[in-house]
Design an enzyme around this catalytic site. Sequence first.
Site, PDB file in Angstrom:
ATOM      1  N   ARG A  21       0.830  -1.211   0.000  1.00  0.00           N
ATOM      2  CA  ARG A  21       0.000   0.000   0.000  1.00  0.00           C
ATOM      3  C   ARG A  21       0.858   1.251   0.000  1.00  0.00           C
ATOM      4  NH1 ARG A  21      -3.240  -2.878   3.812  1.00  0.00           N
ATOM      5  NH2 ARG A  21      -4.981  -3.806   2.679  1.00  0.00           N
ATOM      6  N   ASN A  41      -4.975 -18.745  12.727  1.00  0.00           N
ATOM      7  CA  ASN A  41      -4.482 -19.575  13.850  1.00  0.00           C
ATOM      8  C   ASN A  41      -5.507 -19.617  14.976  1.00  0.00           C
ATOM      9  OD1 ASN A  41      -2.520 -17.778  12.663  1.00  0.00           O
ATOM     10  ND2 ASN A  41      -0.958 -18.877  13.821  1.00  0.00           N
ATOM     11  N   CYS A  42      -6.065 -18.428  15.248  1.00  0.00           N
ATOM     12  CA  CYS A  42      -6.925 -18.285  16.418  1.00  0.00           C
ATOM     13  C   CYS A  42      -8.236 -19.059  16.248  1.00  0.00           C
ATOM     14  CB  CYS A  42      -7.203 -16.808  16.688  1.00  0.00           C
ATOM     15  SG  CYS A  42      -5.692 -15.823  16.635  1.00  0.00           S
ATOM     16  N   THR A 272      16.260  -4.969  13.755  1.00  0.00           N
ATOM     17  CA  THR A 272      17.187  -5.774  14.554  1.00  0.00           C
ATOM     18  C   THR A 272      18.498  -5.011  14.715  1.00  0.00           C
ATOM     19  OG1 THR A 272      18.137  -6.804  12.611  1.00  0.00           O
ATOM     20  CG2 THR A 272      16.191  -7.874  13.547  1.00  0.00           C
ATOM     21  N   ASN A 273      19.513  -5.679  15.264  1.00  0.00           N
ATOM     22  CA  ASN A 273      20.824  -5.039  15.392  1.00  0.00           C
ATOM     23  C   ASN A 273      21.485  -4.831  14.031  1.00  0.00           C
ATOM     24  OD1 ASN A 273      21.026  -7.943  15.384  1.00  0.00           O
ATOM     25  ND2 ASN A 273      23.221  -7.700  15.736  1.00  0.00           N
ATOM     26  N   GLY A 281       6.360 -10.086  15.576  1.00  0.00           N
ATOM     27  CA  GLY A 281       5.515 -11.223  15.951  1.00  0.00           C
ATOM     28  C   GLY A 281       6.022 -12.037  17.132  1.00  0.00           C
ATOM     29  N   ASP A 282       5.583 -13.279  17.178  1.00  0.00           N
ATOM     30  CA  ASP A 282       5.884 -14.164  18.308  1.00  0.00           C
ATOM     31  C   ASP A 282       7.384 -14.398  18.486  1.00  0.00           C
ATOM     32  OD1 ASP A 282       3.172 -14.427  18.474  1.00  0.00           O
ATOM     33  OD2 ASP A 282       3.100 -16.581  18.117  1.00  0.00           O
TER      34      ASP A 282
HETATM   35  P1  FAD Z   1       2.762 -17.074  12.800  1.00  0.00           P
HETATM   36  O1  FAD Z   1       1.410 -16.520  12.565  1.00  0.00           O
HETATM   37  O2  FAD Z   1       2.902 -18.361  13.516  1.00  0.00           O
HETATM   38  O3  FAD Z   1       3.468 -17.214  11.381  1.00  0.00           O
HETATM   39  C1  FAD Z   1       4.779 -17.649  11.245  1.00  0.00           C
HETATM   40  C2  FAD Z   1       4.910 -18.399   9.926  1.00  0.00           C
HETATM   41  O4  FAD Z   1       6.283 -18.435   9.576  1.00  0.00           O
HETATM   42  C3  FAD Z   1       4.467 -19.855  10.021  1.00  0.00           C
HETATM   43  O5  FAD Z   1       3.472 -20.122   9.048  1.00  0.00           O
HETATM   44  C4  FAD Z   1       5.746 -20.661   9.760  1.00  0.00           C
HETATM   45  O6  FAD Z   1       5.516 -21.824   8.997  1.00  0.00           O
HETATM   46  C5  FAD Z   1       6.573 -19.675   8.983  1.00  0.00           C
HETATM   47  N1  FAD Z   1       8.019 -19.889   9.123  1.00  0.00           N
HETATM   48  C6  FAD Z   1       8.715 -20.087  10.267  1.00  0.00           C
HETATM   49  N2  FAD Z   1      10.027 -20.191  10.018  1.00  0.00           N
HETATM   50  C7  FAD Z   1      10.176 -20.065   8.677  1.00  0.00           C
HETATM   51  C8  FAD Z   1      11.298 -20.088   7.816  1.00  0.00           C
HETATM   52  N3  FAD Z   1      12.523 -20.253   8.301  1.00  0.00           N
HETATM   53  N4  FAD Z   1      11.104 -19.920   6.485  1.00  0.00           N
HETATM   54  C9  FAD Z   1       9.830 -19.738   5.992  1.00  0.00           C
HETATM   55  N5  FAD Z   1       8.734 -19.705   6.765  1.00  0.00           N
HETATM   56  C10 FAD Z   1       8.902 -19.861   8.094  1.00  0.00           C
HETATM   57  N6  FAD Z   1      -3.621 -14.811  19.451  1.00  0.00           N
HETATM   58  C11 FAD Z   1      -4.573 -13.931  19.834  1.00  0.00           C
HETATM   59  O7  FAD Z   1      -4.277 -12.737  19.968  1.00  0.00           O
HETATM   60  N7  FAD Z   1      -5.857 -14.343  20.072  1.00  0.00           N
HETATM   61  C12 FAD Z   1      -6.238 -15.644  19.928  1.00  0.00           C
HETATM   62  O8  FAD Z   1      -7.418 -15.992  20.124  1.00  0.00           O
HETATM   63  C13 FAD Z   1      -5.254 -16.593  19.542  1.00  0.00           C
HETATM   64  N8  FAD Z   1      -5.568 -17.896  19.415  1.00  0.00           N
HETATM   65  C14 FAD Z   1      -4.608 -18.777  19.023  1.00  0.00           C
HETATM   66  C15 FAD Z   1      -4.949 -20.124  18.899  1.00  0.00           C
HETATM   67  C16 FAD Z   1      -3.995 -21.043  18.506  1.00  0.00           C
HETATM   68  C17 FAD Z   1      -4.374 -22.472  18.382  1.00  0.00           C
HETATM   69  C18 FAD Z   1      -2.667 -20.618  18.205  1.00  0.00           C
HETATM   70  C19 FAD Z   1      -1.626 -21.605  17.762  1.00  0.00           C
HETATM   71  C20 FAD Z   1      -2.322 -19.284  18.342  1.00  0.00           C
HETATM   72  C21 FAD Z   1      -3.283 -18.357  18.748  1.00  0.00           C
HETATM   73  N9  FAD Z   1      -2.961 -17.002  18.911  1.00  0.00           N
HETATM   74  C22 FAD Z   1      -3.928 -16.113  19.302  1.00  0.00           C
HETATM   75  C23 FAD Z   1      -1.591 -16.509  18.697  1.00  0.00           C
HETATM   76  C24 FAD Z   1      -1.399 -15.924  17.304  1.00  0.00           C
HETATM   77  O9  FAD Z   1      -1.813 -16.864  16.361  1.00  0.00           O
HETATM   78  C25 FAD Z   1       0.056 -15.563  17.106  1.00  0.00           C
HETATM   79  O10 FAD Z   1       0.430 -14.622  18.078  1.00  0.00           O
HETATM   80  C26 FAD Z   1       0.343 -14.958  15.736  1.00  0.00           C
HETATM   81  O11 FAD Z   1      -0.037 -15.830  14.715  1.00  0.00           O
HETATM   82  C27 FAD Z   1       1.835 -14.641  15.598  1.00  0.00           C
HETATM   83  O12 FAD Z   1       2.134 -14.191  14.326  1.00  0.00           O
HETATM   84  P2  FAD Z   1       3.561 -14.440  13.681  1.00  0.00           P
HETATM   85  O13 FAD Z   1       3.522 -13.818  12.316  1.00  0.00           O
HETATM   86  O14 FAD Z   1       4.614 -14.040  14.615  1.00  0.00           O
HETATM   87  O15 FAD Z   1       3.682 -16.027  13.564  1.00  0.00           O
END
Ligand code: FAD
Length: 443
Positions: A21, A41-42, A272-273, A281-282
């Site tokens: 965007r 995921n949620c 990052t550094n 994210g997580d």
């Molecule tokens: P993710 O969404 O996990 O995405 C990371 C992606 O990166 C994955 O698909 C993985 O395959 C990919 N990846 C990893 N390493 C590599 C690599 N080296 N190369 C290429 N790809 C890679 N949060 C809430 O706020 N409310 C909720 O109700 C809630 N419910 C949830 C229920 C469940 C069952 C789960 C598992 C999580 C829930 N969460 C909830 C948490 C929320 O889903 C996460 O906080 C959020 O998805 C984090 O986003 P992210 O982009 O950091 O990671």
Amino acid sequence: KKVLIVGGVAGGASAAARLRRLDEKAQIILFERDDYISFANCGLPYYIGETIKEREKLLVQTPEAMKARFNIDVRINSEVIGIDTEKKLVTVRSKGQGIYEESYDDLVLSPGAKALRPNIPGIESAKIFTLRNIPDTDRIKAYVDHKGINSAIVIGGGFVGVEMAENLVERGLKVTLVEAAPHILAPFDSDMVVMAEKELVENGVGLILADGVKAFKEIGSQIEVTLSSTKMVSADLVILAIGVAPDTAFLKDSGLKLGPKGHIVVDERMQTNVKGVYAVGDAIEVVDFITGEKTAVPLAGPANKQGRIAADNIAGLNSIYKGTQGTSILKVFSLTAASTGANERTLQKANLPYRVVYVHPVAHASYYPAALQLTLKLIFNDQGQVLGAQGIGYDGVDKRIDVIAAVIRLKGTVDDLAELELAYAPPFSSAKDPVNMAGFAAQ
Ligand code: FAD
């Protein structure tokens, strides 16, 4: 400008869409290790519980739609296995194309976290499941759909564990929930969480608190779990939901700074550094909005916001992330439990003084039908600044916690809570809303 994004779900997909965007011309390539991007995921526990009936509803975006709508080159089944921050290259292992390198000007990392699977005896059993993504969901659902599956043990009373316990009960299973801490749902204080524990028990969930897992053992068609207390429980399957760890092993030799538990260290611009490498994210360490201390909060809202902020900074906007306050909410059968900001435990650990008040108002005017009580706990400091709140009840808990979350974000006080003019008609609230009441009690 060429931007690579690692991880195609919450943080990664948000960063990609925002960047497009802001910059029509940038070349954006998104790598996702699995088959799916941008899934819900949620929603996964609710699909297993069959409240969400159609699997396609979980798939929010497809690679084709991301290409058509945002002109983003999405490469699924493509795992980034290494980064050379000096040469500005990533190494990709692709199912179709083998191993290749791709260069970048800017890089966004959103690899998320993986479910913990500690090395305890019997952990390799195929009857033990963790839940993180669509393939995990398909495996659990297929197993539960099997004839003759009648019981489950859920290990871990966090959000995912409690949601899974409820959804497996919805599927007719007899569920036991095991939690190692003295109470479930760590964001809450023990005085608030008892209502959620009672709700689980009243809905048939066997609750075992303050007891950890020592070993698993398959016995016939069942799996037996030995607990630290030497108590044994057995069932047809185990859901292991004891928390997550950042999925950052591929960054080991990258020169990127990682925290003590492997989280990526970033600044307030999500950088990052290493200049030009961002992480969200997580997988990252964040600053606790209340205590100012480093922490990690694996929630979808923060991941999405951070993805947007990383994209802003890549596009030259000066966007800042001010920390995570951990606002969260959960359905426990007919109850809602929600919290925001710090709880008593966090404040004690950080050595910050605080005061607490509780109010037990009805969610809307008591003379209008179905007025049910809710409990709000408000935590604030000597200057009246609101530090945290927890709510539990049947109706209207979500909006009260959201209003208080907004006040916390704006560094408001208990006087602000008392003063807020909130929407009122008998079906929705009272002339003195529960948020006002909490403010009055604290004044
Ligand atoms: P993710 O969404 O996990 O995405 C990371 C992606 O990166 C994955 O698909 C993985 O395959 C990919 N990846 C990893 N390493 C590599 C690599 N080296 N190369 C290429 N790809 C890679 N949060 C809430 O706020 N409310 C909720 O109700 C809630 N419910 C949830 C229920 C469940 C069952 C789960 C598992 C999580 C829930 N969460 C909830 C948490 C929320 O889903 C996460 O906080 C959020 O998805 C984090 O986003 P992210 O982009 O950091 O990671």
